[in-house]
Design an enzyme around this catalytic site. Sequence first.
Site, PDB file in Angstrom:
ATOM      1  N   GLU A 162       0.848  -1.216   0.000  1.00 21.40           N
ATOM      2  CA  GLU A 162       0.000   0.000   0.000  1.00 21.40           C
ATOM      3  C   GLU A 162       0.870   1.247   0.000  1.00 21.40           C
ATOM      4  OE1 GLU A 162      -0.120   2.235   2.639  1.00 21.40           O
ATOM      5  OE2 GLU A 162       1.235   1.111   3.939  1.00 21.40           O
ATOM      6  N   PHE A 189       7.305  16.500  -1.753  1.00 17.91           N
ATOM      7  CA  PHE A 189       8.121  16.010  -0.632  1.00 17.91           C
ATOM      8  C   PHE A 189       9.438  16.774  -0.535  1.00 17.91           C
ATOM      9  CE2 PHE A 189       5.993  12.532   1.515  1.00 17.91           C
ATOM     10  CZ  PHE A 189       4.811  12.595   0.803  1.00 17.91           C
ATOM     11  N   CYS A 240       5.494   4.753   8.681  1.00 19.06           N
ATOM     12  CA  CYS A 240       6.197   4.102   7.558  1.00 19.06           C
ATOM     13  C   CYS A 240       7.637   4.557   7.329  1.00 19.06           C
ATOM     14  CB  CYS A 240       5.412   4.295   6.268  1.00 19.06           C
ATOM     15  SG  CYS A 240       3.918   3.319   6.243  1.00 19.06           S
ATOM     16  N   LYS A 260      10.467   3.706  10.057  1.00 19.16           N
ATOM     17  CA  LYS A 260      10.723   2.275  10.278  1.00 19.16           C
ATOM     18  C   LYS A 260      11.143   1.551   8.997  1.00 19.16           C
ATOM     19  CE  LYS A 260       6.336  -0.094   9.643  1.00 19.16           C
ATOM     20  NZ  LYS A 260       6.491  -0.904   8.473  1.00 19.16           N
TER      21      LYS A 260
HETATM   22  C1  UDX Z   1       3.836   7.510   4.082  1.00 22.56           C
HETATM   23  C2  UDX Z   1       3.921   7.353   2.560  1.00 22.56           C
HETATM   24  O1  UDX Z   1       3.789   8.618   1.923  1.00 22.56           O
HETATM   25  C3  UDX Z   1       2.924   6.352   2.048  1.00 22.56           C
HETATM   26  O2  UDX Z   1       3.083   6.171   0.644  1.00 22.56           O
HETATM   27  C4  UDX Z   1       3.187   5.065   2.806  1.00 22.56           C
HETATM   28  O3  UDX Z   1       2.563   3.999   2.328  1.00 22.56           O
HETATM   29  C5  UDX Z   1       2.932   5.302   4.295  1.00 22.56           C
HETATM   30  O4  UDX Z   1       3.871   6.257   4.721  1.00 22.56           O
HETATM   31  P1  UDX Z   1       2.466   8.900   5.852  1.00 22.56           P
HETATM   32  O5  UDX Z   1       3.404   8.327   6.848  1.00 22.56           O
HETATM   33  O6  UDX Z   1       1.018   8.877   6.144  1.00 22.56           O
HETATM   34  O7  UDX Z   1       2.643   8.200   4.426  1.00 22.56           O
HETATM   35  O8  UDX Z   1       2.880  10.436   5.686  1.00 22.56           O
HETATM   36  P2  UDX Z   1       3.518  11.391   4.593  1.00 22.56           P
HETATM   37  O9  UDX Z   1       2.506  12.389   4.199  1.00 22.56           O
HETATM   38  O10 UDX Z   1       4.157  10.631   3.509  1.00 22.56           O
HETATM   39  O11 UDX Z   1       4.624  12.130   5.479  1.00 22.56           O
HETATM   40  C6  UDX Z   1       5.644  11.417   6.178  1.00 22.56           C
HETATM   41  C7  UDX Z   1       6.454  12.358   7.026  1.00 22.56           C
HETATM   42  O12 UDX Z   1       7.224  13.241   6.209  1.00 22.56           O
HETATM   43  C8  UDX Z   1       5.633  13.267   7.934  1.00 22.56           C
HETATM   44  O13 UDX Z   1       6.296  13.387   9.161  1.00 22.56           O
HETATM   45  C9  UDX Z   1       5.608  14.604   7.193  1.00 22.56           C
HETATM   46  O14 UDX Z   1       5.413  15.712   8.057  1.00 22.56           O
HETATM   47  C10 UDX Z   1       6.995  14.593   6.575  1.00 22.56           C
HETATM   48  N1  UDX Z   1       7.100  15.418   5.361  1.00 22.56           N
HETATM   49  C11 UDX Z   1       6.423  15.076   4.236  1.00 22.56           C
HETATM   50  C12 UDX Z   1       7.951  16.529   5.364  1.00 22.56           C
HETATM   51  O15 UDX Z   1       8.584  16.849   6.402  1.00 22.56           O
HETATM   52  N2  UDX Z   1       8.094  17.239   4.235  1.00 22.56           N
HETATM   53  C13 UDX Z   1       7.426  16.920   3.070  1.00 22.56           C
HETATM   54  O16 UDX Z   1       7.616  17.624   2.066  1.00 22.56           O
HETATM   55  C14 UDX Z   1       6.564  15.808   3.083  1.00 22.56           C
END
Ligand code: UDX
Length: 444
Positions: A155, A256, A267, A270
């Site tokens: 996923e 990102f 995710c 880990k």
């Molecule tokens: C992530 C993946 O995106 C998803 O594809 C996977 O299957 C599950 O893990 P999620 O953990 O819900 O999703 O959050 P995501 O929106 O991807 O952000 C992850 C972390 O990165 C967060 O702490 C967020 O604040 C940080 N982040 C994200 C940044 O600091 N900067 C960014 O530009 C994007």
Amino acid sequence: MKIGIIGTGYIGLTEGLCFASLGQSVICYDIIKEKIDKLKKGIPTLYEENIDFILKENLEKKAITFTDDLKVVLSGSEIVFLCVNTPENPKTGECDLSQIMDSTESISKMSEILGNKFFILAIRSTVPVGTNKQIKEHMLKINPKLNFLICSNPEFSRQGSAIYDFMNPDRVIIGVDNEKSKERMGLVYKPLKDKGFQIFFTNIETAEMIKYASNTFLNIKIGFINEICDICEMTGANVNDIAKAMGMDKRISPFFMKPGPGIGGSCFPKDSIALAKMGNKLGLDLQIINASVNSNIARKNSLANRVINYSKNKLEGKTISLLGLTFKANTDDTRYSPSLNLVEELAKKNIKVHAYDPHGTDKFKYMVNPKTLDFIRFYDNAYLAIKDTELLIIITEWDEFKHLNYKKIYDMIHQKIIVDFRKILDEQEMESIGFKYYYIGKKI
Ligand code: UDX
């Protein structure tokens, strides 16, 4: 098609609901009876936008049912999605497969009772490369007559937009080792394929690895922009313009690339650690991947010192206010949240915290080191948390925090400092009120 979901957590529940909305008939199973009882009554067990509405709608249509009886799922499903957690093993850093192994053992024993009905087992949980094969062998060892095929279907849904992400995927990855599973899995995702979304078939090991490679790459990308941000803070270069300009290069992409307090969630942290461990086991020295893990931990551990420096060392024995406990907005999840590192480091320096989060308080209390809890008071209103504290820290980008009355807040905090780790406020507006407004990326 008849779909069974094993593990009704973030992924299992949101995706079960999505499959139901796409016209499939879904049975969700979880070992926790209280969870199932709530869901049967239409009460969501997690926070995700619109989930209450989608749950109610699908229950009314009878497109989804919930059970705590494994027999019911197995007897009623052509494809069973395994969506249990694969957390980090805190001792080794490796992926903990115990929930996967327990569930698949139960399935193996159960299907004997069910008379060896054919089913496809789709592994949705993130598992190290080679695990699907191991699961298959393990299940057949327990029950050699088992009539099933296994496939890997990782996923990619982000918490907070899990339903949108499932319904609008960049791609659906399916790892198969035979035509029959390819055809059946193709049918499950046909409603998405018909809408023009890409379904990418590959072999099982490759599918397992695509998940780790994607998440770790994004971890590296965010870690990189965070380090560029540190250089900007020292030199006066503008990190947001840098990210924007870099993103105009199609090879890099603008996504990102937002600097922040460090990466949390269930995710990225880990999976990057687990990938580094996979490399270790294979005798490989994966320098970039290991560095991204360490860089993220260091960033989260540095937050308290940044706050102390901003206040010119005037916080010992005092109380600060903190807005945000979840690892990002629009979720109640606090796993690996930067706010955990922040409060623990502040507590070590004898600084107390008054905290508020719209949805994350209960889960945060459960995650935080019990000794640190003595240093925190939780409030159910932002203004109550902020009142009479030294300075205000914003660590989660909840919309609610953008619309607070900052003129009113000005009179509530002693040092007139806001430290905004997400840059959600307007610099000019905050400075015109009179705040010393520090945001991530600003020249110190
Ligand atoms: C992530 C993946 O995106 C998803 O594809 C996977 O299957 C599950 O893990 P999620 O953990 O819900 O999703 O959050 P995501 O929106 O991807 O952000 C992850 C972390 O990165 C967060 O702490 C967020 O604040 C940080 N982040 C994200 C940044 O600091 N900067 C960014 O530009 C994007």
